[in-house]
Design a protein around this motif. Structure first.
Motif, PDB file in Angstrom:
ATOM      1  N   ILE A   1       0.632  -1.231  -0.017  1.00  0.00           N
ATOM      2  CA  ILE A   1       0.111  -0.210  -0.084  1.00  0.00           C
ATOM      3  C   ILE A   1       1.008   1.336  -0.026  1.00  0.00           C
ATOM      4  O   ILE A   1       1.813   1.589   0.954  1.00  0.00           O
ATOM      5  CB  ILE A   1      -0.891  -0.097   1.187  1.00  0.00           C
ATOM      6  CG1 ILE A   1      -1.862  -1.146   1.322  1.00  0.00           C
ATOM      7  CG2 ILE A   1      -1.736   1.350   1.162  1.00  0.00           C
ATOM      8  CD1 ILE A   1      -2.456  -1.517   2.621  1.00  0.00           C
ATOM      9  N   LEU A   2       0.733   2.342  -0.989  1.00  0.00           N
ATOM     10  CA  LEU A   2       1.228   3.518  -0.958  1.00  0.00           C
ATOM     11  C   LEU A   2       0.255   4.654  -1.138  1.00  0.00           C
ATOM     12  O   LEU A   2      -0.303   4.644  -2.384  1.00  0.00           O
ATOM     13  CB  LEU A   2       2.300   3.448  -2.243  1.00  0.00           C
ATOM     14  CG  LEU A   2       3.070   4.837  -2.352  1.00  0.00           C
ATOM     15  CD1 LEU A   2       3.999   5.076  -1.211  1.00  0.00           C
ATOM     16  CD2 LEU A   2       4.082   4.462  -3.839  1.00  0.00           C
ATOM     17  N   ASN A   3      -0.093   5.069  -0.294  1.00  0.00           N
ATOM     18  CA  ASN A   3      -0.966   6.367  -0.130  1.00  0.00           C
ATOM     19  C   ASN A   3      -0.408   7.678  -0.209  1.00  0.00           C
ATOM     20  O   ASN A   3       0.530   7.986   0.521  1.00  0.00           O
ATOM     21  CB  ASN A   3      -1.708   6.320   1.060  1.00  0.00           C
ATOM     22  CG  ASN A   3      -2.856   5.080   1.533  1.00  0.00           C
ATOM     23  OD1 ASN A   3      -3.415   4.803   0.256  1.00  0.00           O
ATOM     24  ND2 ASN A   3      -2.742   4.447   2.449  1.00  0.00           N
ATOM     25  N   VAL A   4      -0.722   8.313  -1.245  1.00  0.00           N
ATOM     26  CA  VAL A   4      -0.330   9.886  -1.482  1.00  0.00           C
ATOM     27  C   VAL A   4      -1.486  10.459  -0.957  1.00  0.00           C
ATOM     28  O   VAL A   4      -2.019  11.318  -1.910  1.00  0.00           O
ATOM     29  CB  VAL A   4       0.324   9.988  -2.685  1.00  0.00           C
ATOM     30  CG1 VAL A   4       1.478   9.256  -3.118  1.00  0.00           C
ATOM     31  CG2 VAL A   4      -0.807   9.715  -3.897  1.00  0.00           C
ATOM     32  N   THR A   5      -1.651  10.624   0.269  1.00  0.00           N
ATOM     33  CA  THR A   5      -2.954  11.546   0.739  1.00  0.00           C
ATOM     34  C   THR A   5      -2.657  11.932   2.163  1.00  0.00           C
ATOM     35  O   THR A   5      -1.766  11.621   2.751  1.00  0.00           O
ATOM     36  CB  THR A   5      -4.081  10.489   0.898  1.00  0.00           C
ATOM     37  OG1 THR A   5      -3.804   9.426   2.085  1.00  0.00           O
ATOM     38  CG2 THR A   5      -4.615   9.841  -0.159  1.00  0.00           C
ATOM     39  N   PRO A   6      -2.836  13.225   2.551  1.00  0.00           N
ATOM     40  CA  PRO A   6      -2.467  13.820   3.804  1.00  0.00           C
ATOM     41  C   PRO A   6      -3.244  13.238   4.926  1.00  0.00           C
ATOM     42  O   PRO A   6      -2.956  13.414   6.204  1.00  0.00           O
ATOM     43  CB  PRO A   6      -3.178  15.179   3.630  1.00  0.00           C
ATOM     44  CG  PRO A   6      -4.227  15.226   2.573  1.00  0.00           C
ATOM     45  CD  PRO A   6      -3.870  14.107   1.472  1.00  0.00           C
ATOM     46  N   ASP A   7      -4.542  12.354   4.508  1.00  0.00           N
ATOM     47  CA  ASP A   7      -5.432  12.126   5.667  1.00  0.00           C
ATOM     48  C   ASP A   7      -5.649  10.452   5.932  1.00  0.00           C
ATOM     49  O   ASP A   7      -6.675  10.192   6.229  1.00  0.00           O
ATOM     50  CB  ASP A   7      -6.753  12.774   5.581  1.00  0.00           C
ATOM     51  CG  ASP A   7      -7.238  12.646   4.419  1.00  0.00           C
ATOM     52  OD1 ASP A   7      -6.757  12.124   3.199  1.00  0.00           O
ATOM     53  OD2 ASP A   7      -8.608  12.790   4.105  1.00  0.00           O
ATOM     54  N   SER A   8      -4.943   9.354   5.339  1.00  0.00           N
ATOM     55  CA  SER A   8      -5.138   8.155   5.272  1.00  0.00           C
ATOM     56  C   SER A   8      -5.009   7.777   6.779  1.00  0.00           C
ATOM     57  O   SER A   8      -4.091   8.327   7.465  1.00  0.00           O
ATOM     58  CB  SER A   8      -4.258   7.453   4.519  1.00  0.00           C
ATOM     59  OG  SER A   8      -4.530   7.497   2.926  1.00  0.00           O
ATOM     60  N   PHE A   9      -5.741   6.725   7.176  1.00  0.00           N
ATOM     61  CA  PHE A   9      -5.710   6.435   8.768  1.00  0.00           C
ATOM     62  C   PHE A   9      -4.391   5.939   9.217  1.00  0.00           C
ATOM     63  O   PHE A   9      -3.859   6.155  10.288  1.00  0.00           O
ATOM     64  CB  PHE A   9      -6.675   5.353   9.024  1.00  0.00           C
ATOM     65  CG  PHE A   9      -6.301   3.815   8.715  1.00  0.00           C
ATOM     66  CD1 PHE A   9      -5.691   3.124   9.663  1.00  0.00           C
ATOM     67  CD2 PHE A   9      -6.592   3.388   7.529  1.00  0.00           C
ATOM     68  CE1 PHE A   9      -5.531   1.685   9.471  1.00  0.00           C
ATOM     69  CE2 PHE A   9      -6.201   2.128   7.138  1.00  0.00           C
ATOM     70  CZ  PHE A   9      -5.611   1.185   8.073  1.00  0.00           C
ATOM     71  N   SER A  10      -3.495   5.450   8.367  1.00  0.00           N
ATOM     72  CA  SER A  10      -2.322   4.794   8.915  1.00  0.00           C
ATOM     73  C   SER A  10      -1.000   5.411   8.469  1.00  0.00           C
ATOM     74  O   SER A  10      -0.235   5.586   9.217  1.00  0.00           O
ATOM     75  CB  SER A  10      -2.115   3.273   8.428  1.00  0.00           C
ATOM     76  OG  SER A  10      -0.960   2.656   8.971  1.00  0.00           O
ATOM     77  N   ASP A  11      -0.921   6.092   7.297  1.00  0.00           N
ATOM     78  CA  ASP A  11       0.183   6.637   6.714  1.00  0.00           C
ATOM     79  C   ASP A  11      -0.162   8.043   5.922  1.00  0.00           C
ATOM     80  O   ASP A  11       0.638   8.453   5.090  1.00  0.00           O
ATOM     81  CB  ASP A  11       0.977   5.701   5.741  1.00  0.00           C
ATOM     82  CG  ASP A  11       0.166   5.204   4.847  1.00  0.00           C
ATOM     83  OD1 ASP A  11      -1.052   5.462   4.631  1.00  0.00           O
ATOM     84  OD2 ASP A  11       0.546   4.428   3.966  1.00  0.00           O
ATOM     85  N   GLY A  12      -1.063   8.767   6.392  1.00  0.00           N
ATOM     86  CA  GLY A  12      -1.505  10.019   5.988  1.00  0.00           C
ATOM     87  C   GLY A  12      -0.164  10.880   5.714  1.00  0.00           C
ATOM     88  O   GLY A  12       0.240  11.231   6.988  1.00  0.00           O
ATOM     89  N   GLY A  13      -0.194  11.528   4.742  1.00  0.00           N
ATOM     90  CA  GLY A  13       0.995  12.546   4.793  1.00  0.00           C
ATOM     91  C   GLY A  13       2.349  12.035   4.394  1.00  0.00           C
ATOM     92  O   GLY A  13       3.261  13.079   4.102  1.00  0.00           O
ATOM     93  N   LYS A  14       2.710  10.838   4.582  1.00  0.00           N
ATOM     94  CA  LYS A  14       4.075  10.513   4.656  1.00  0.00           C
ATOM     95  C   LYS A  14       4.697  10.610   3.266  1.00  0.00           C
ATOM     96  O   LYS A  14       6.021  10.783   3.061  1.00  0.00           O
ATOM     97  CB  LYS A  14       4.322   9.042   5.197  1.00  0.00           C
ATOM     98  CG  LYS A  14       3.959   9.212   6.812  1.00  0.00           C
ATOM     99  CD  LYS A  14       4.383   7.572   7.102  1.00  0.00           C
ATOM    100  CE  LYS A  14       4.252   7.437   8.558  1.00  0.00           C
ATOM    101  NZ  LYS A  14       4.591   6.052   9.155  1.00  0.00           N
ATOM    102  N   TYR A  15       3.991  10.232   2.228  1.00  0.00           N
ATOM    103  CA  TYR A  15       4.526   9.967   0.988  1.00  0.00           C
ATOM    104  C   TYR A  15       3.953  10.892  -0.286  1.00  0.00           C
ATOM    105  O   TYR A  15       4.062  10.467  -1.225  1.00  0.00           O
ATOM    106  CB  TYR A  15       4.513   8.339   0.481  1.00  0.00           C
ATOM    107  CG  TYR A  15       4.987   7.644   1.568  1.00  0.00           C
ATOM    108  CD1 TYR A  15       6.148   7.542   1.882  1.00  0.00           C
ATOM    109  CD2 TYR A  15       4.007   6.940   2.407  1.00  0.00           C
ATOM    110  CE1 TYR A  15       6.665   6.789   2.894  1.00  0.00           C
ATOM    111  CE2 TYR A  15       4.506   5.983   3.247  1.00  0.00           C
ATOM    112  CZ  TYR A  15       5.663   5.957   3.755  1.00  0.00           C
ATOM    113  OH  TYR A  15       6.255   5.229   4.767  1.00  0.00           O
ATOM    114  N   MET A  16       3.642  12.151   0.342  1.00  0.00           N
ATOM    115  CA  MET A  16       3.236  12.947  -0.843  1.00  0.00           C
ATOM    116  C   MET A  16       4.233  13.368  -1.795  1.00  0.00           C
ATOM    117  O   MET A  16       3.795  13.776  -2.691  1.00  0.00           O
ATOM    118  CB  MET A  16       2.525  14.142   0.033  1.00  0.00           C
ATOM    119  CG  MET A  16       1.421  14.201   1.080  1.00  0.00           C
ATOM    120  SD  MET A  16      -0.090  13.418   0.000  1.00  0.00           S
ATOM    121  CE  MET A  16      -0.723  15.022  -0.707  1.00  0.00           C
ATOM    122  N   VAL A  17       5.455  13.604  -1.292  1.00  0.00           N
ATOM    123  CA  VAL A  17       6.446  14.054  -2.312  1.00  0.00           C
ATOM    124  C   VAL A  17       6.807  12.859  -3.135  1.00  0.00           C
ATOM    125  O   VAL A  17       7.430  11.527  -2.675  1.00  0.00           O
ATOM    126  CB  VAL A  17       7.984  14.491  -1.380  1.00  0.00           C
ATOM    127  CG1 VAL A  17       8.926  14.777  -2.309  1.00  0.00           C
ATOM    128  CG2 VAL A  17       7.252  15.458  -0.406  1.00  0.00           C
TER     129      VAL A  17
END
Length: 394
Positions: free
Chosen positions: A143-159
């Motif tokens: 799972i790779l979320n590019v979101t600011p608000d995901s429950f587990s990793d929100g905001g970590k991988y926006m860059v």
């Protein structure tokens, strides 16, 4: 003298057990379909249909449980629980094909179900030039979320650079697929525009496509986002609404000839039977995909743990996961760090690895072909151990 027990899941397993006894080839062929027992629930038959079904199944040595009022037709409808061996079903459906009241259609559905329960074997899934082997081992989707608000990793991988670094690490840790998402689906999330989803996803996707060798799945329900993602290098579409949110998505998938993952979802948690209703929902989505030109071999189903289900319903779905094999499609299971684990163990998102591992192992034992996870290294180990036990892969 000693006595043992054998659990026979399919005809291939039955054949091997009989061959080990030393039976001659002719006897083996005759006995194999007698060793596999299936129980099917048929819903909504009228009394005439239910009476014929019961009598025909009894005539072949099987059994059929019907409502008490079927014989005197004092009920309008009845569910039927069919019990028999594959041999009994073969002769039963042959007879049902020539019966009136629409029972020939029922015979065809039962034969389809019998075939689906035998499994689809090992096959290659073409992901726009990148291949995945389904059926030999459990595949790991990172799972790779590019979101600011995901429950587990929100905001970590926006860059994009950080996202690529994470994707490469997951690939090194054992991921077979990277699932990229630009919209949070956590409870209470705020919807974002199509433009914002594209702004988040496309720059990261372009970087991943140029640097990551494994297939990239795009987690979206929007046809336009899917189309632009495929143009930018995506290999798989993962639709959390199973074509219900944007019906145009089906034609995009068909045009690009990519695999499609369809997840069960809904607006509430009211079900007659959670698994039966989920199967109906997904079957309708499969039909929608077929009508658009998506072949059966490109469809994967997901029970949607944590979506439109109560805590108890999530546990029931996990307990009855094997029933999904009736659809004849590979199964993706996504339980990683979800609320069903949180409520069971009373743990925050970053401490749910053991609970996730339990759901992954039991999910694989129940027929899951792909598991979608945050903790790739740990769940790869869980999957490999599970595969050694269940699939015999050492």
């Amino acid at each position: 003298m000693e006595i043992g027990v054998r659990f026979i899941p399919n005809l291939d397993h039955a054949r091997k057990e009989i061959e080990l006894i030393g039976s001659d080839p002719g006897g083996c062929s005759l006995m194999t379909p007698k060793a596999v027992h299936r129980v099917f629930k048929i819903s909504g038959l009228n009394p005439k249909q239910a009476n014929i079904v019961k009598q025909e199944m009894l005539a072949r040595g099987g059994e059929a449980a019907v409502a008490r009022g079927v014989v005197n037709q004092s009920v309008e409808k009845s569910d039927v629980l069919l019990m028999g061996t594959t041999k009994q079903y073969r002769t039963f459906t042959d007879k049902l094909k020539i019966q009136p009241f629409g029972l020939s259609k029922l015979a065809a559905k039962i034969n389809e179900a019998l075939a689906a329960l035998e499994g689809y074997g090992v096959r290659l899934l073409n992901c726009r030039g990148k291949e995945l082997e389904l059926g030999r081992k459990t595949l790991i989707m990172g799972i790779l979320n590019v979101t600011p608000d995901s429950f587990s990793d929100g905001g970590k991988y926006m860059v994009p650079e950080l996202a690529m670094e994470k994707a490469c690490q997951m690939a090194e840790d054992g991921a077979d697929i990277i699932d990229l998402g630009g919209v949070s689906t956590r409870p209470g999330h705020q919807e974002v525009s199509e433009e914002e989803e594209l702004r988040r996803v496309i720059p990261v996707l372009e970087k991943l496509a140029a640097n990551v060798k494994i297939p990239i799945s795009i987690d979206t329900w929007r046809a336009r986002v899917a189309k632009e993602a495929l143009e930018s290098g995506a290999n798989i579409i993962n639709d959390q609404w199973a074509l219900r949110a944007d019906p145009n998505l089906a034609s995009v998938v068909a045009d690009y000839k990519v695999p499609l993952i369809m997840m069960h979802n809904g607006q509430d948690t009211k079900y007659r039977d959670v698994m039966d209703d989920m199967m109906s929902f997904l079957k309708k989505s499969i039909d929608m995909a077929w009508e658009a030109g998506v072949p059966q071999g490109n469809i994967i189903v997901d029970p949607g743990i944590g979506f439109a289900k109560t805590y108890e319903q999530n546990l029931e779905v996990l307990r009855r996961l094997r029933e999904l094999t009736l659809l004849g499609c590979p199964i993706l299971l996504g339980t990683s760090r979800k609320s069903v684990i949180a409520k069971t163990l009373n743990l925050p998102a970053d401490q749910r690895v053991e609970g996730t591992g339990a759901t992954v192992a039991l999910g694989i034992a129940s027929g899951a072909d792909i598991v979608r996870v945050h903790d790739v290294k740990e769940m790869t180990r869980v999957a490999r151990m599970s595969d050694a036990i269940i699939r015999g892969i050492i």
